[in-house]
Design a protein around this motif. Structure first.
Motif, mmCIF file in Angstrom:
data_model
loop_
_atom_site.group_PDB
_atom_site.id
_atom_site.type_symbol
_atom_site.label_atom_id
_atom_site.label_comp_id
_atom_site.label_asym_id
_atom_site.label_seq_id
_atom_site.Cartn_x
_atom_site.Cartn_y
_atom_site.Cartn_z
ATOM 1 N N VAL A 165 0.836 -1.203 0.000
ATOM 2 C CA VAL A 165 0.000 0.000 0.000
ATOM 3 C C VAL A 165 0.871 1.252 0.000
ATOM 4 C CG1 VAL A 165 -1.698 1.314 1.324
ATOM 5 C CG2 VAL A 165 -1.976 -1.158 1.044
ATOM 6 N N MET A 168 2.136 1.939 -3.339
ATOM 7 C CA MET A 168 1.131 2.566 -4.193
ATOM 8 C C MET A 168 1.010 4.057 -3.884
ATOM 9 S SD MET A 168 -1.891 -0.226 -4.877
ATOM 10 C CE MET A 168 -1.985 -1.175 -3.358
ATOM 11 N N GLY A 213 -5.013 -1.847 -8.198
ATOM 12 C CA GLY A 213 -4.584 -1.689 -6.813
ATOM 13 C C GLY A 213 -5.392 -2.475 -5.800
ATOM 14 N N PRO A 214 -6.725 -2.330 -5.746
ATOM 15 C CA PRO A 214 -7.499 -3.079 -4.751
ATOM 16 C C PRO A 214 -7.380 -4.600 -4.899
ATOM 17 C CG PRO A 214 -8.769 -1.209 -5.580
ATOM 18 C CD PRO A 214 -7.546 -1.319 -6.446
ATOM 19 N N LEU A 217 -4.007 -5.729 -3.607
ATOM 20 C CA LEU A 217 -3.987 -5.701 -2.145
ATOM 21 C C LEU A 217 -4.613 -6.972 -1.572
ATOM 22 C CD1 LEU A 217 -3.522 -4.350 0.572
ATOM 23 C CD2 LEU A 217 -5.622 -3.026 0.200
ATOM 24 N N GLN A 218 -5.707 -7.423 -2.155
ATOM 25 C CA GLN A 218 -6.337 -8.655 -1.682
ATOM 26 C C GLN A 218 -5.405 -9.856 -1.860
ATOM 27 O OE1 GLN A 218 -8.948 -8.702 0.139
ATOM 28 N NE2 GLN A 218 -9.351 -6.523 -0.191
ATOM 29 N N ARG A 221 -2.698 -9.719 0.776
ATOM 30 C CA ARG A 221 -3.218 -10.123 2.092
ATOM 31 C C ARG A 221 -3.305 -11.643 2.223
ATOM 32 N NH1 ARG A 221 -7.883 -5.397 2.397
ATOM 33 N NH2 ARG A 221 -6.623 -3.859 3.553
ATOM 34 N N PHE A 298 -9.558 6.368 -4.001
ATOM 35 C CA PHE A 298 -8.533 5.329 -4.112
ATOM 36 C C PHE A 298 -7.779 5.172 -2.794
ATOM 37 C CE2 PHE A 298 -4.082 4.182 -5.109
ATOM 38 C CZ PHE A 298 -4.304 2.915 -5.643
ATOM 39 N N CYS A 299 -7.372 6.285 -2.201
ATOM 40 C CA CYS A 299 -6.621 6.220 -0.943
ATOM 41 C C CYS A 299 -7.438 5.537 0.144
ATOM 42 C CB CYS A 299 -6.222 7.624 -0.497
ATOM 43 S SG CYS A 299 -4.936 8.398 -1.496
ATOM 44 N N ALA A 301 -9.921 3.469 -0.253
ATOM 45 C CA ALA A 301 -10.191 2.074 -0.619
ATOM 46 C C ALA A 301 -9.044 1.153 -0.241
ATOM 47 C CB ALA A 301 -10.477 1.974 -2.118
ATOM 48 N N ILE A 302 -7.811 1.626 -0.341
ATOM 49 C CA ILE A 302 -6.671 0.736 -0.055
ATOM 50 C C ILE A 302 -5.991 1.058 1.278
ATOM 51 C CG2 ILE A 302 -6.261 0.312 -2.512
ATOM 52 C CD1 ILE A 302 -3.746 2.115 -2.243
#
Length: 370
Positions: A165, A168, A213-214, A217-218, A221, A298-299, A301-302
């Motif tokens: 993150v 990004m 991006g999202p 991130l998943q 994780r 965006f910020c 969301a992530i």
């Protein structure tokens, strides 16, 4: 107009890339001194010894944690005693910057192996030098980019997602800063304006972040490698590195540099502070409301910072925050690449506005959840 772009010589990315390090380093000669940060030394050291040592004389040294003149001097003494053919940095951004500075001092090829996709430092001909206490000191502009950048995507996936993150956040600045440099005709890190290629790469970086991006991130994780994660690793590492270096820096990174002088921010990563610098920059440059919405969404969301409190600056008064704004506007800082005059009070106002907007949006999100 004379324009200039610069690139690393060789970029390798993918799952299992670490196993190829010895083969890649053998291109530079028979021995290498490897600077590993504590995480890399503890978790990857034995693996690297087993694989790299099949091809070269591979000697590990543990990084003390800060890219500062004192650490570089210590390592120069160690390297001169061993006389390696190349230097390799393995770990996070500060270890990589230190390895690049060390190789420069010794006149040796340098390989860079990031274990995080948390900054765009790996590809650049630049080391950010801090004081021993962690405050920004200066940029060390190097005569060439790394000879090799090698990124093992599985290693990146196993790191805490916060690092991805933060990367990004750093990468998000790339297009906004390059675009303002393009408008101004300002110099990039070579001292000349960048070509169209640099600005196209910077835009591709931004578009990749928004698109993947999202999902990346998943995947991170879950500690798995997916195409989306590969795209974001490339954006954070290669596209952002090429975009900032050949496109240019502007307000977001200067504001980050100002924040480093405030001790409360030291627990936060480079890209986290850069992200808030981007939000401040959006206010500073009179960005379109739709663009501001896009970046805040965006910020949030992530999980990137959108308020001063998100980078440790709870309830700070204007006089204290002005210290960071004044440093952001110091002579020679990249904020002066903006296509309009900038002063510390204007930057302070932009920070305050970005913070207020972030608090408003977080409150709306919280209210919707409840």
């Amino acid at each position: 107009m004379l324009t200039t772009a610069i690139f690393p010589s060789r970029y390798v990315q993918g799952r299992g890339a670490l196993a190829q390090l010895g083969e890649e380093l053998a291109r530079f000669g028979g021995s290498s001194l490897a600077l590993l940060d504590p995480f890399a030394d503890d978790n990857l050291g034995a693996q690297l010894d087993a694989s790299a040592s099949e091809r070269i004389d591979f000697h590990r040294v543990r990084f003390t944690g800060e890219c500062c003149d004192e650490e570089i001097a210590r390592l120069v003494d160690l390297a001169e005693a061993r006389r390696p053919d190349s230097i390799v940095g393995i770990g996070g951004g500060k270890a990589l910057d230190t390895a690049k500075a060390l190789a420069h001092e010794l006149g040796l090829p340098v390989a860079v192996v990031p274990t995080l996709a948390s900054t765009d430092a790996p590809c650049s001909a630049l080391s950010v030098i801090y004081t021993a206490e962690g405050a920004f000191k200066r940029y060390l502009v190097l005569p060439r980019n790394p000879d090799l950048v090698l990124v093992d995507s599985q290693v990146i996936a196993q790191a805490p997602a916060r690092f991805l993150v933060a990367g990004m956040g750093d990468a998000m600045a790339t297009w906004f800063e390059a675009e303002d440099c393009r408008i101004r005709g300002a110099a990039n890190m070579t001292g000349r304006p960048g070509p169209r290629t640099a600005f196209a790469l910077a835009r591709l970086c931004y578009d990749t972040l928004l698109e993947y991006g999202p999902l990346a991130l998943q995947a991170c994780r879950q500690q798995v490698v997916t195409p989306a994660l590969e795209h974001i690793i490339e954006a954070n590492t290669l596209l952002s590195g090429l975009g900032f270096e050949s496109g240019g820096l502007a307000a977001a990174h200067a504001i980050h540099n100002g924040f480093t002088a405030l001790p409360e921010t030291h627990a936060y990563w480079h890209g986290e502070k850069v992200a808030f610098g981007v939000l401040s920059m959006l206010m500073l440059r009179d960005s379109a409301p739709a663009q501001i919405d896009e970046v805040y969404d965006f910020c949030i969301a992530i999980g990137l910072p959108v308020t001063l409190a998100d980078i440790g600056l709870h309830d700070v008064d204007d006089a204290y925050l002005l210290r960071a704004a004044e440093l952001a506007c110091a002579v020679g800082e990249s904020i002066h690449n903006e296509p309009f005059p900038v002063d510390a009070l204007t930057v302070l106002g932009a920070m305050r506005t970005a913070d207020a907007e972030g608090r408003r949006r977080k409150a709306l999100v919280a209210a919707a959840v409840h």
